[in-house]
Design a protein around this motif. Sequence first.
Motif, short mmCIF file in Angstrom:
data_model
loop_
_atom_site.label_atom_id
_atom_site.label_comp_id
_atom_site.label_asym_id
_atom_site.label_seq_id
_atom_site.Cartn_x
_atom_site.Cartn_y
_atom_site.Cartn_z
N GLU A 263 0.83 -1.21 0.00
CA GLU A 263 0.00 0.00 0.00
C GLU A 263 0.87 1.25 0.00
N ALA A 264 1.99 1.21 0.71
CA ALA A 264 2.90 2.36 0.75
C ALA A 264 3.47 2.63 -0.64
N GLN A 265 3.86 1.56 -1.35
CA GLN A 265 4.40 1.74 -2.70
C GLN A 265 3.34 2.29 -3.65
N ARG A 266 2.11 1.83 -3.53
CA ARG A 266 1.03 2.34 -4.38
C ARG A 266 0.78 3.81 -4.12
N ALA A 267 0.79 4.19 -2.84
CA ALA A 267 0.54 5.59 -2.49
C ALA A 267 1.63 6.49 -3.07
N VAL A 268 2.89 6.06 -2.95
CA VAL A 268 4.00 6.84 -3.50
C VAL A 268 3.89 6.89 -5.02
N LEU A 269 3.52 5.78 -5.63
CA LEU A 269 3.43 5.70 -7.09
C LEU A 269 2.40 6.67 -7.64
N ARG A 270 1.23 6.77 -6.99
CA ARG A 270 0.18 7.68 -7.46
C ARG A 270 0.66 9.12 -7.41
N LEU A 271 1.32 9.50 -6.31
CA LEU A 271 1.82 10.87 -6.19
C LEU A 271 2.98 11.11 -7.15
N LEU A 272 3.80 10.08 -7.35
CA LEU A 272 4.92 10.19 -8.29
C LEU A 272 4.40 10.46 -9.70
N ALA A 273 3.33 9.75 -10.09
CA ALA A 273 2.77 9.92 -11.43
C ALA A 273 2.14 11.29 -11.63
N SER A 274 1.75 11.94 -10.52
CA SER A 274 1.16 13.27 -10.63
C SER A 274 2.21 14.37 -10.78
N VAL A 296 10.85 5.12 -4.05
CA VAL A 296 10.93 5.47 -5.47
C VAL A 296 11.99 4.60 -6.15
N GLY A 297 13.10 4.38 -5.48
CA GLY A 297 14.15 3.50 -6.03
C GLY A 297 13.65 2.08 -6.22
N GLU A 298 12.88 1.59 -5.24
CA GLU A 298 12.32 0.24 -5.36
C GLU A 298 11.39 0.14 -6.56
N LEU A 299 10.55 1.17 -6.73
CA LEU A 299 9.56 1.16 -7.82
C LEU A 299 10.23 1.21 -9.19
N THR A 300 11.25 2.06 -9.34
CA THR A 300 11.93 2.14 -10.63
C THR A 300 12.63 0.82 -10.95
N THR A 301 13.13 0.11 -9.92
CA THR A 301 13.76 -1.19 -10.14
C THR A 301 12.72 -2.22 -10.57
#
Length: 322
Positions: A263-274, A296-301
């Motif tokens: 859930e933390a990764q999803r929350a960061v991802l939504r704000l990152l995409a904005s 953010v580093g985890e998501l880009t990987t």
Amino acid sequence: MPHQDDDHLAQALYRQMHERGESWSEAGAALELGPAELAQACEHLIRLHLIDSETGTAVDAAAALARSLRDSHRALDRLVEQHVRAALLAQRYLGLPGRRTDDTHIEFFARTHHQERLYQRIDELTELTRHEIASMHPAAPWTSEVLEKGLARNRVSIGNGLRVRSLHAQITFADPMMREYVNTLAEVGVEVRAAPLIPTRMLIYDRHTVIVQADPEDLDAGAVLIQGDGVVRSLSALYDYCWMTASEPEDVPRTADGVTLTEAQRAVLRLLASGAKDTAIARGLGVSVRMVTRTVGELTTILGATSRFQAGVRAARLGWLD
């Protein structure tokens, strides 16, 4: 569709505005653009939400992408709402006594009691179709048995000279079984595409008969079969819109198989995409900047991305922002 040279001109204008913080008139003057060239480039950028038409300034590309996705999802939401109303009418009202003014035929299949009858009707329609079968499939817990039956039907249809199209939710491509199934479909001649959002499960036969999930939010609600020109034409238009905006399977970003975001990764991802920066994301979520940077580093990987912006684009194309 803009001419390639026009697109290059718009890119140059946007780059000038974005990097130097200039208005479109200032950037146009710096690039020595004529009035017609400037107007055409601005129109292109406004259409892509890359220029704020009121202030005349550049908009961050990630924020523009997020806005475009929201607009597309709203359009799909409206189409899904129309589909739900049609399904409710079919299920609850069209069977009531009254005058019939067209050739519309309705059948309702409750999942718990009539599933075998539904599969029988699907087999019958597959045999009777003469031109095209089009299907769309949202993410679902598929079994190998169901996929094998679907593949067998598609082989028969292709053998009969039909055009067969199959549209799938992009997020299912993270499942190795589904990825292998889609590759097999393409090998036997089925046209396959993928979209971030699939509004409902649907099968369309020769644009005259459609089987559609009775409730897009509940697979157990059963299915509705509709024959006739009016409603089927509207549902076919929904399908055409989804197909037109979908991607070829090879263009879908590859990620780790079976990946599940926290859930933390999803929350960061939504704000990152904005388009939000790490400090703004941390402030919005009430966490440390260090934690956001690590996430953010985890998501880009996970996404195989080389930048924050590319991570947002790939996440959107995989349907992870829904």
